[in-house]
Scaffold this active site. Structure first.
Site, PDB file in Angstrom:
ATOM      1  N   LYS A 184      18.040  10.299 -57.435  1.00 32.50           N
ATOM      2  CA  LYS A 184      18.614  10.138 -58.152  1.00 32.50           C
ATOM      3  C   LYS A 184      19.556   9.246 -58.117  1.00 32.50           C
ATOM      4  CE  LYS A 184      22.087  11.527 -60.403  1.00 32.50           C
ATOM      5  NZ  LYS A 184      22.176  10.542 -61.590  1.00 32.50           N
ATOM      6  N   GLU A 258      28.355   7.228 -47.485  1.00 33.24           N
ATOM      7  CA  GLU A 258      28.476   5.946 -48.048  1.00 33.24           C
ATOM      8  C   GLU A 258      29.970   5.466 -49.384  1.00 33.24           C
ATOM      9  OE1 GLU A 258      25.581   2.714 -47.627  1.00 33.24           O
ATOM     10  OE2 GLU A 258      25.539   3.739 -45.358  1.00 33.24           O
ATOM     11  N   CYS A 292      31.141  -2.613 -52.819  1.00 31.10           N
ATOM     12  CA  CYS A 292      31.923  -1.609 -52.246  1.00 31.10           C
ATOM     13  C   CYS A 292      32.549  -2.864 -51.235  1.00 31.10           C
ATOM     14  CB  CYS A 292      31.494  -1.385 -51.529  1.00 31.10           C
ATOM     15  SG  CYS A 292      29.906  -1.206 -51.170  1.00 31.10           S
ATOM     16  N   GLU A 391      41.482   1.922 -55.922  1.00 29.34           N
ATOM     17  CA  GLU A 391      39.870   0.987 -55.571  1.00 29.34           C
ATOM     18  C   GLU A 391      39.739   0.501 -57.493  1.00 29.34           C
ATOM     19  OE1 GLU A 391      36.292   3.112 -55.353  1.00 29.34           O
ATOM     20  OE2 GLU A 391      35.441   1.266 -54.012  1.00 29.34           O
TER      21      GLU A 391
END
Ligand code: NAD
Length: 487
Positions: A184, A258, A292, A391
């Site tokens: 996906k 993750e 990331c 973030e």
């Protein structure tokens, strides 16, 4: 086997890939795919939901009974190697699709994303041949040995920042271990994964082993709750990870996560300053800061603080933000209008929180279309500022001074995240002892983003669950039976 119809700027129309062929959504529904650098519609994407996911999972479940999982290792390995070769053969096309989807510079798609996607397949094709089992001799009473088996049907759910790189990081070990999968990809960047599906068939992966459903979170949620899915490997936001965990709890799936990060970058006064500055420009702004692992919280020892900020600003000024198809652009656009607005809202917040823009602080002026944001360095914020704690995932970093090792360690670890960190010092003892105390899955000393695919990759705290890479990936993508033989 044509996925696609050529559109403006070579975008493709993305369908689902189920049982070795492209299929539309049953009700024909699609959504538009937008190039974030031009705001043009470059294709349509089939809007998949529970119906398509359930069909793909049923096909993948059936394919577990086929030859894939029990195929001789060398044969399966050769097929995976061929997938890597075919990715390289189609490098220019895949790089263009990646750039049209993400807005990142084309040179970067070619030299990082697509190269690394191919390497993921080559690496795991080699690695699987030498994967080992264990044996235990219990005196003269018994021998125990382990046998690894595929986990089953695995769902691979991915984000938009490194679309093909991250999909292959999961798909290659999942296939190496003999699983069948349903991918996906992110709704924002569906094109390269869609092409990857047909590449796996061309390389010899049997029909039904690799399936893909395009769509939004709803499709990911259907995958997470499907009882025939044995595991979910997910990369994305921490909150989405929580939702997946909740949805998969009733059917007790194995999970590998993750997730997000707010990674510290610590520069001690004894660092090699030129190296630290040059690398920090990369660790701050590579891929528009949409990695990331980017070091978005920079801490600099007070005695070199002014000098470091001045040098970092000077080097950042050299960066060219612009047309991703122009090889002289260091940075392109961020990935979507939604993300652009999110990053700009943090820049507004930084002002309210009392931050000072040393450089940047707004959208790029003079570019009419597209979502381009200036590389931005903010100083003057306190430890509790939201811009220091949350973030942002764009070309935005904060810098704060520190006085002692103890003080900076406290700041470094004072976060719910724990993905990666970077430490700059020429003092060997300090480098190792400090690195060892950081609560993060990956710590780089005097470098950044240097990867060896055999090493464990992942985060602690809210940055992830489990590790991938080398044998860690095999641990996740297999189940182990211990067999005991009485002597
Ligand atoms: P996201 O969590 O919004 O989306 C990721 C994927 O999850 C997409 O395919 C999306 O459709 C799907 N999804 C959304 N809701 C879902 C649900 N309820 N159930 C199942 N699937 C669902 O993340 P994003 O915005 O695409 O990516 C950015 C995030 O990814 C950042 O937080 C970044 O730090 C993180 N990231 C982490 C790593 C890592 O290795 N730790 C690497 C890259 C990106």
């Amino acid at each position: 086997m044509i996925a696609t119809e050529k559109k403006t700027m070579q975008g493709i129309d993305c369908q689902h890939w189920i049982n070795g062929k492209y299929v539309p959504t049953k009700n024909g529904k699609t959504f538009d795919n937008i190039n974030p650098a031009t705001e043009e519609v470059i294709g349509t994407v089939a809007l998949g939901g529970a119906e398509e996911v359930n069909e793909a999972v049923a096909v993948a479940k059936m394919a577990l009974k086929g030859e894939w999982g029990s195929m001789p290792l060398r044969k399966r390995s050769a097929i995976l190697r061929k997938v890597g070769d075919l990715i390289l053969e189609r490098k220019d096309e895949l790089a263009m699709l990646e750039t049209l989807d993400t807005g990142k510079p084309l040179w970067m798609s070619k030299t990082i994303d697509i190269e690394r996607a191919a390497f993921n397949f080559h690496f795991f094709a080699d690695y699987m041949i030498s994967a080992q089992d264990e044996a235990f001799h219990q005196d003269d009473i018994a021998i125990h040995y382990t046998k690894r088996k595929p986990l089953g049907v695995v769902g691979l759910i991915n984000p938009w920042n490194l679309p093909l790189l991250l999909m292959t990081w999961k798909l290659a070990p999942a296939l190496a271990a003999g699983n069948t999968v349903v991918m996906k990809p992110s709704e924002v960047t569906p094109m390269t994964a869609t092409v990857l599906a047909e590449i796996t068939k061309e390389a010899g992966v049997p029909d039904g082993v690799v399936n893909l459903v395009n769509g939004f979170g709803e499709a990911g949620a259907a995958l997470s709750s499907n009882p025939d899915v044995s595991g979910i490997a997910f990369t994305g936001e921490t909150l989405t990870g929580s939702a997946i965990m909740k949805a998969s709890a009733p059917t007790l799936k194995k999970l590998s996560f993750e997730l997000g990060g707010k990674n510290p970058n610590v520069i001690f006064a004894d660092a090699d300053l030129e190296d630290a500055v040059t690398t920090t420009v990369r660790s701050s702004f590579q891929n528009q800061g949409e990695v990331c692992l980017c070091g978005s919280r920079i801490y600099v020892e007070r005695s070199i603080y002014e000098e470091f900020v001045a040098k970092l600003v000077a080097k950042t000024k050299e960066l060219k933000v612009g047309d991703p198809l122009d090889d002289s652009s260091n940075m392109g656009s961020v990935v979507s209008e939604e993300h652009y607005n999110k990053v700009l809202s943090y820049l507004e917040l930084a002002k309210e929180e009392g931050g000072k823009f040393e450089i940047g602080g707004s959208k790029v002026e003079g570019i009419e279309k597209g979502f381009f944001i200036e590389p931005t360095i903010i100083t003057g914020l306190g430890d509790n500022a939201r811009c220091v704690r949350e973030e942002i995932f764009g070309p935005v970093v904060t810098i704060q001074p520190f006085d002692t090792e103890e003080e900076v360690l406290e700041k470094v670890n004072d976060t719910t995240y724990g993905l990666s960190a970077t430490v700059w010092t020429t003092n060997l003892k300090k480098a190792h002892t400090f690195a060892g105390k950081i609560e993060a899955g990956i710590v780089w000393i005097n470098t950044w983003f240097l990867r060896d695919l055999r090493t464990p990759f992942g985060g602690m705290k809210h940055s992830g669950i489990g590790r991938e890479g080398g044998h860690n990936s095999f641990e996740f993508y297999t189940e182990t039976t211990n067999i005991t033989v009485k002597l």
